[in-house]
Design a protein around this motif. Structure first.
Motif, short mmCIF file in Angstrom:
data_model
loop_
_atom_site.label_atom_id
_atom_site.label_comp_id
_atom_site.label_asym_id
_atom_site.label_seq_id
_atom_site.Cartn_x
_atom_site.Cartn_y
_atom_site.Cartn_z
N SER A 1 0.83 -1.20 0.00
CA SER A 1 0.00 0.00 0.00
C SER A 1 0.86 1.26 0.00
CB SER A 1 -0.92 0.00 1.22
OG SER A 1 -1.74 1.14 1.23
N LEU A 2 1.91 1.28 0.84
CA LEU A 2 2.79 2.46 0.89
C LEU A 2 3.54 2.62 -0.43
CD1 LEU A 2 3.92 4.79 2.53
CD2 LEU A 2 5.61 3.23 3.51
N SER A 3 3.97 1.51 -1.03
CA SER A 3 4.63 1.58 -2.32
C SER A 3 3.70 2.12 -3.40
CB SER A 3 5.15 0.19 -2.70
OG SER A 3 5.80 0.21 -3.96
N SER A 4 2.43 1.73 -3.35
CA SER A 4 1.45 2.25 -4.31
C SER A 4 1.24 3.74 -4.12
CB SER A 4 0.12 1.51 -4.13
OG SER A 4 0.27 0.13 -4.35
N ILE A 5 1.26 4.18 -2.86
CA ILE A 5 1.03 5.60 -2.57
C ILE A 5 2.17 6.45 -3.11
CG2 ILE A 5 1.01 7.28 -0.67
CD1 ILE A 5 -0.76 5.32 0.87
N VAL A 6 3.42 6.02 -2.92
CA VAL A 6 4.55 6.87 -3.31
C VAL A 6 4.81 6.82 -4.82
CG1 VAL A 6 5.63 6.63 -1.05
CG2 VAL A 6 6.27 5.06 -2.88
N SER A 7 4.20 5.87 -5.54
CA SER A 7 4.46 5.75 -6.97
C SER A 7 3.21 5.79 -7.84
CB SER A 7 5.22 4.44 -7.27
OG SER A 7 6.41 4.36 -6.53
N GLY A 8 2.04 5.61 -7.24
CA GLY A 8 0.84 5.41 -8.03
C GLY A 8 0.04 6.63 -8.38
N GLY A 9 0.55 7.83 -8.12
CA GLY A 9 -0.16 9.03 -8.54
C GLY A 9 -0.85 9.76 -7.41
N THR A 10 -1.08 11.04 -7.61
CA THR A 10 -1.82 11.89 -6.66
C THR A 10 -2.92 12.61 -7.42
OG1 THR A 10 -0.45 13.86 -7.00
CG2 THR A 10 0.35 12.25 -5.40
N SER A 11 -3.63 13.48 -6.71
CA SER A 11 -4.71 14.23 -7.36
C SER A 11 -4.18 15.23 -8.38
CB SER A 11 -5.54 14.96 -6.30
OG SER A 11 -4.72 15.84 -5.55
N SER A 12 -2.88 15.56 -8.31
CA SER A 12 -2.33 16.55 -9.24
C SER A 12 -1.25 15.99 -10.16
CB SER A 12 -1.73 17.73 -8.45
OG SER A 12 -0.73 17.28 -7.55
N ARG A 13 -0.77 14.75 -9.90
CA ARG A 13 0.29 14.18 -10.72
C ARG A 13 -0.02 12.72 -11.03
NH1 ARG A 13 6.03 16.32 -8.08
NH2 ARG A 13 6.14 18.29 -9.22
N SER A 14 0.18 12.36 -12.29
CA SER A 14 -0.01 10.97 -12.71
C SER A 14 1.23 10.16 -12.33
CB SER A 14 -0.22 10.91 -14.22
OG SER A 14 0.97 11.31 -14.90
N PRO A 15 1.13 8.82 -12.33
CA PRO A 15 2.32 8.01 -12.06
C PRO A 15 3.48 8.33 -12.99
CG PRO A 15 0.35 6.65 -11.96
CD PRO A 15 -0.09 8.00 -12.46
#
Length: 258
Positions: free
Chosen positions: A75-89
């Motif tokens: 889950s933490l790995s997905s969070i730091v690499s899987g995109g945010t509301s302003s940036r895609s992966p």
């Protein structure tokens, strides 16, 4: 009539575009919060000699079983690499590559560690990036499933590889036995206030920015206590208790550190 059909089609298209974001927010609201109930213990170490600054966030895991550590890491790995509301992966990957930012996730006993390092001149914006990762994560079920599959230990009875046998033995020695075989679902975890933060910078502005970042992260719920108790602890200095850093965060003697 034609204008009405156009407005209806536009409204339907807008609704379909907003649906994934609404679903992601709903999943995040239902997720379990991994966070400290109290203040974060800060450690300020002397800057690295190679021109890099680094921060390590440490979350204490209450039930450090093999399945729980694996799903938390995925889950933490997905969070730091899987995109945010302003940036895609893809944009995150490009940012990390161009700025020279490195991310590392590891577990040590009952602790889960996230270390991010970057050159000194880009470290302030790296902290802003880390804030967006933890407060505004958006990643898909497929991304989480891939991360989980990649880090899950292989079944040595099927692969017949000695390395897989050693991996299984190390897991048995490192983690508590599971009560039952469970598979955590997507969106199970959110990462809030860490129990410890270890900063290597030496820049007062960066230290203030890191403190602001930690203060923005949510804390886990705790039973209500009398205000007099917290006031007495602050007055007597009980809250300033000594603490030990997780093994592996300091690689050499550092007498000038606090």
């Amino acid at each position: 009539m034609r204008a009405f059909r156009y407005l209806f089609a536009s409204a339907l298209l807008l609704f379909l575009c907003l649906l994934p974001a609404q679903q992601a927010r709903a999943d995040q609201a239902r997720a379990e919060l991994v966070a400290s109930t109290g203040k974060t213990d800060f450690a300020y170490l002397t800057p690295l000699r190679n021109g890099l600054s680094a921060i390590t966030l440490v979350w204490s895991i209450d039930r450090p079983t093999q399945d729980r550590i694996t799903t938390l890491t995925a889950s933490l790995s997905s969070i730091v690499s899987g995109g945010t509301s302003s940036r895609s992966p893809y944009e995150i990957s490009t940012f990390l590559r161009l700025k020279g930012v490195r991310q590392n996730i590891s577990s040590n006993g009952s602790n889960l560690l996230l270390t991010i390092s970057a050159p000194e001149d880009v470290f302030p914006e790296t902290l802003v990036h880390l804030e967006n990762l933890l407060l505004k994560p958006e990643y898909s079920k497929g991304w989480y499933a891939r991360e989980l599959q990649e880090i899950s230990p292989e079944n040595s009875s099927k692969t017949r590889r000695p390395s897989d046998v050693l991996d299984e033995v190390s897991y048995l020695l490192a983690f508590e036995p599971d009560d039952a075989a469970t598979v955590e679902s997507y969106g199970q975890f959110r990462f809030g206030r860490p129990s410890q933060a270890i900063l290597r910078s030496g820049d007062p502005k960066v230290e203030r920015r890191a403190t602001q970042l930690i203060n923005k992260l949510p804390k886990a719920k705790v039973e209500w206590e009398w205000p007099f108790a917290s006031w007495a602890n602050a007055l007597t200095g009980i809250e300033k208790h000594p603490f030990a850093l997780p093994t592996g965060t300091i690689h050499f003697a550092d007498p000038n550190s606090t």
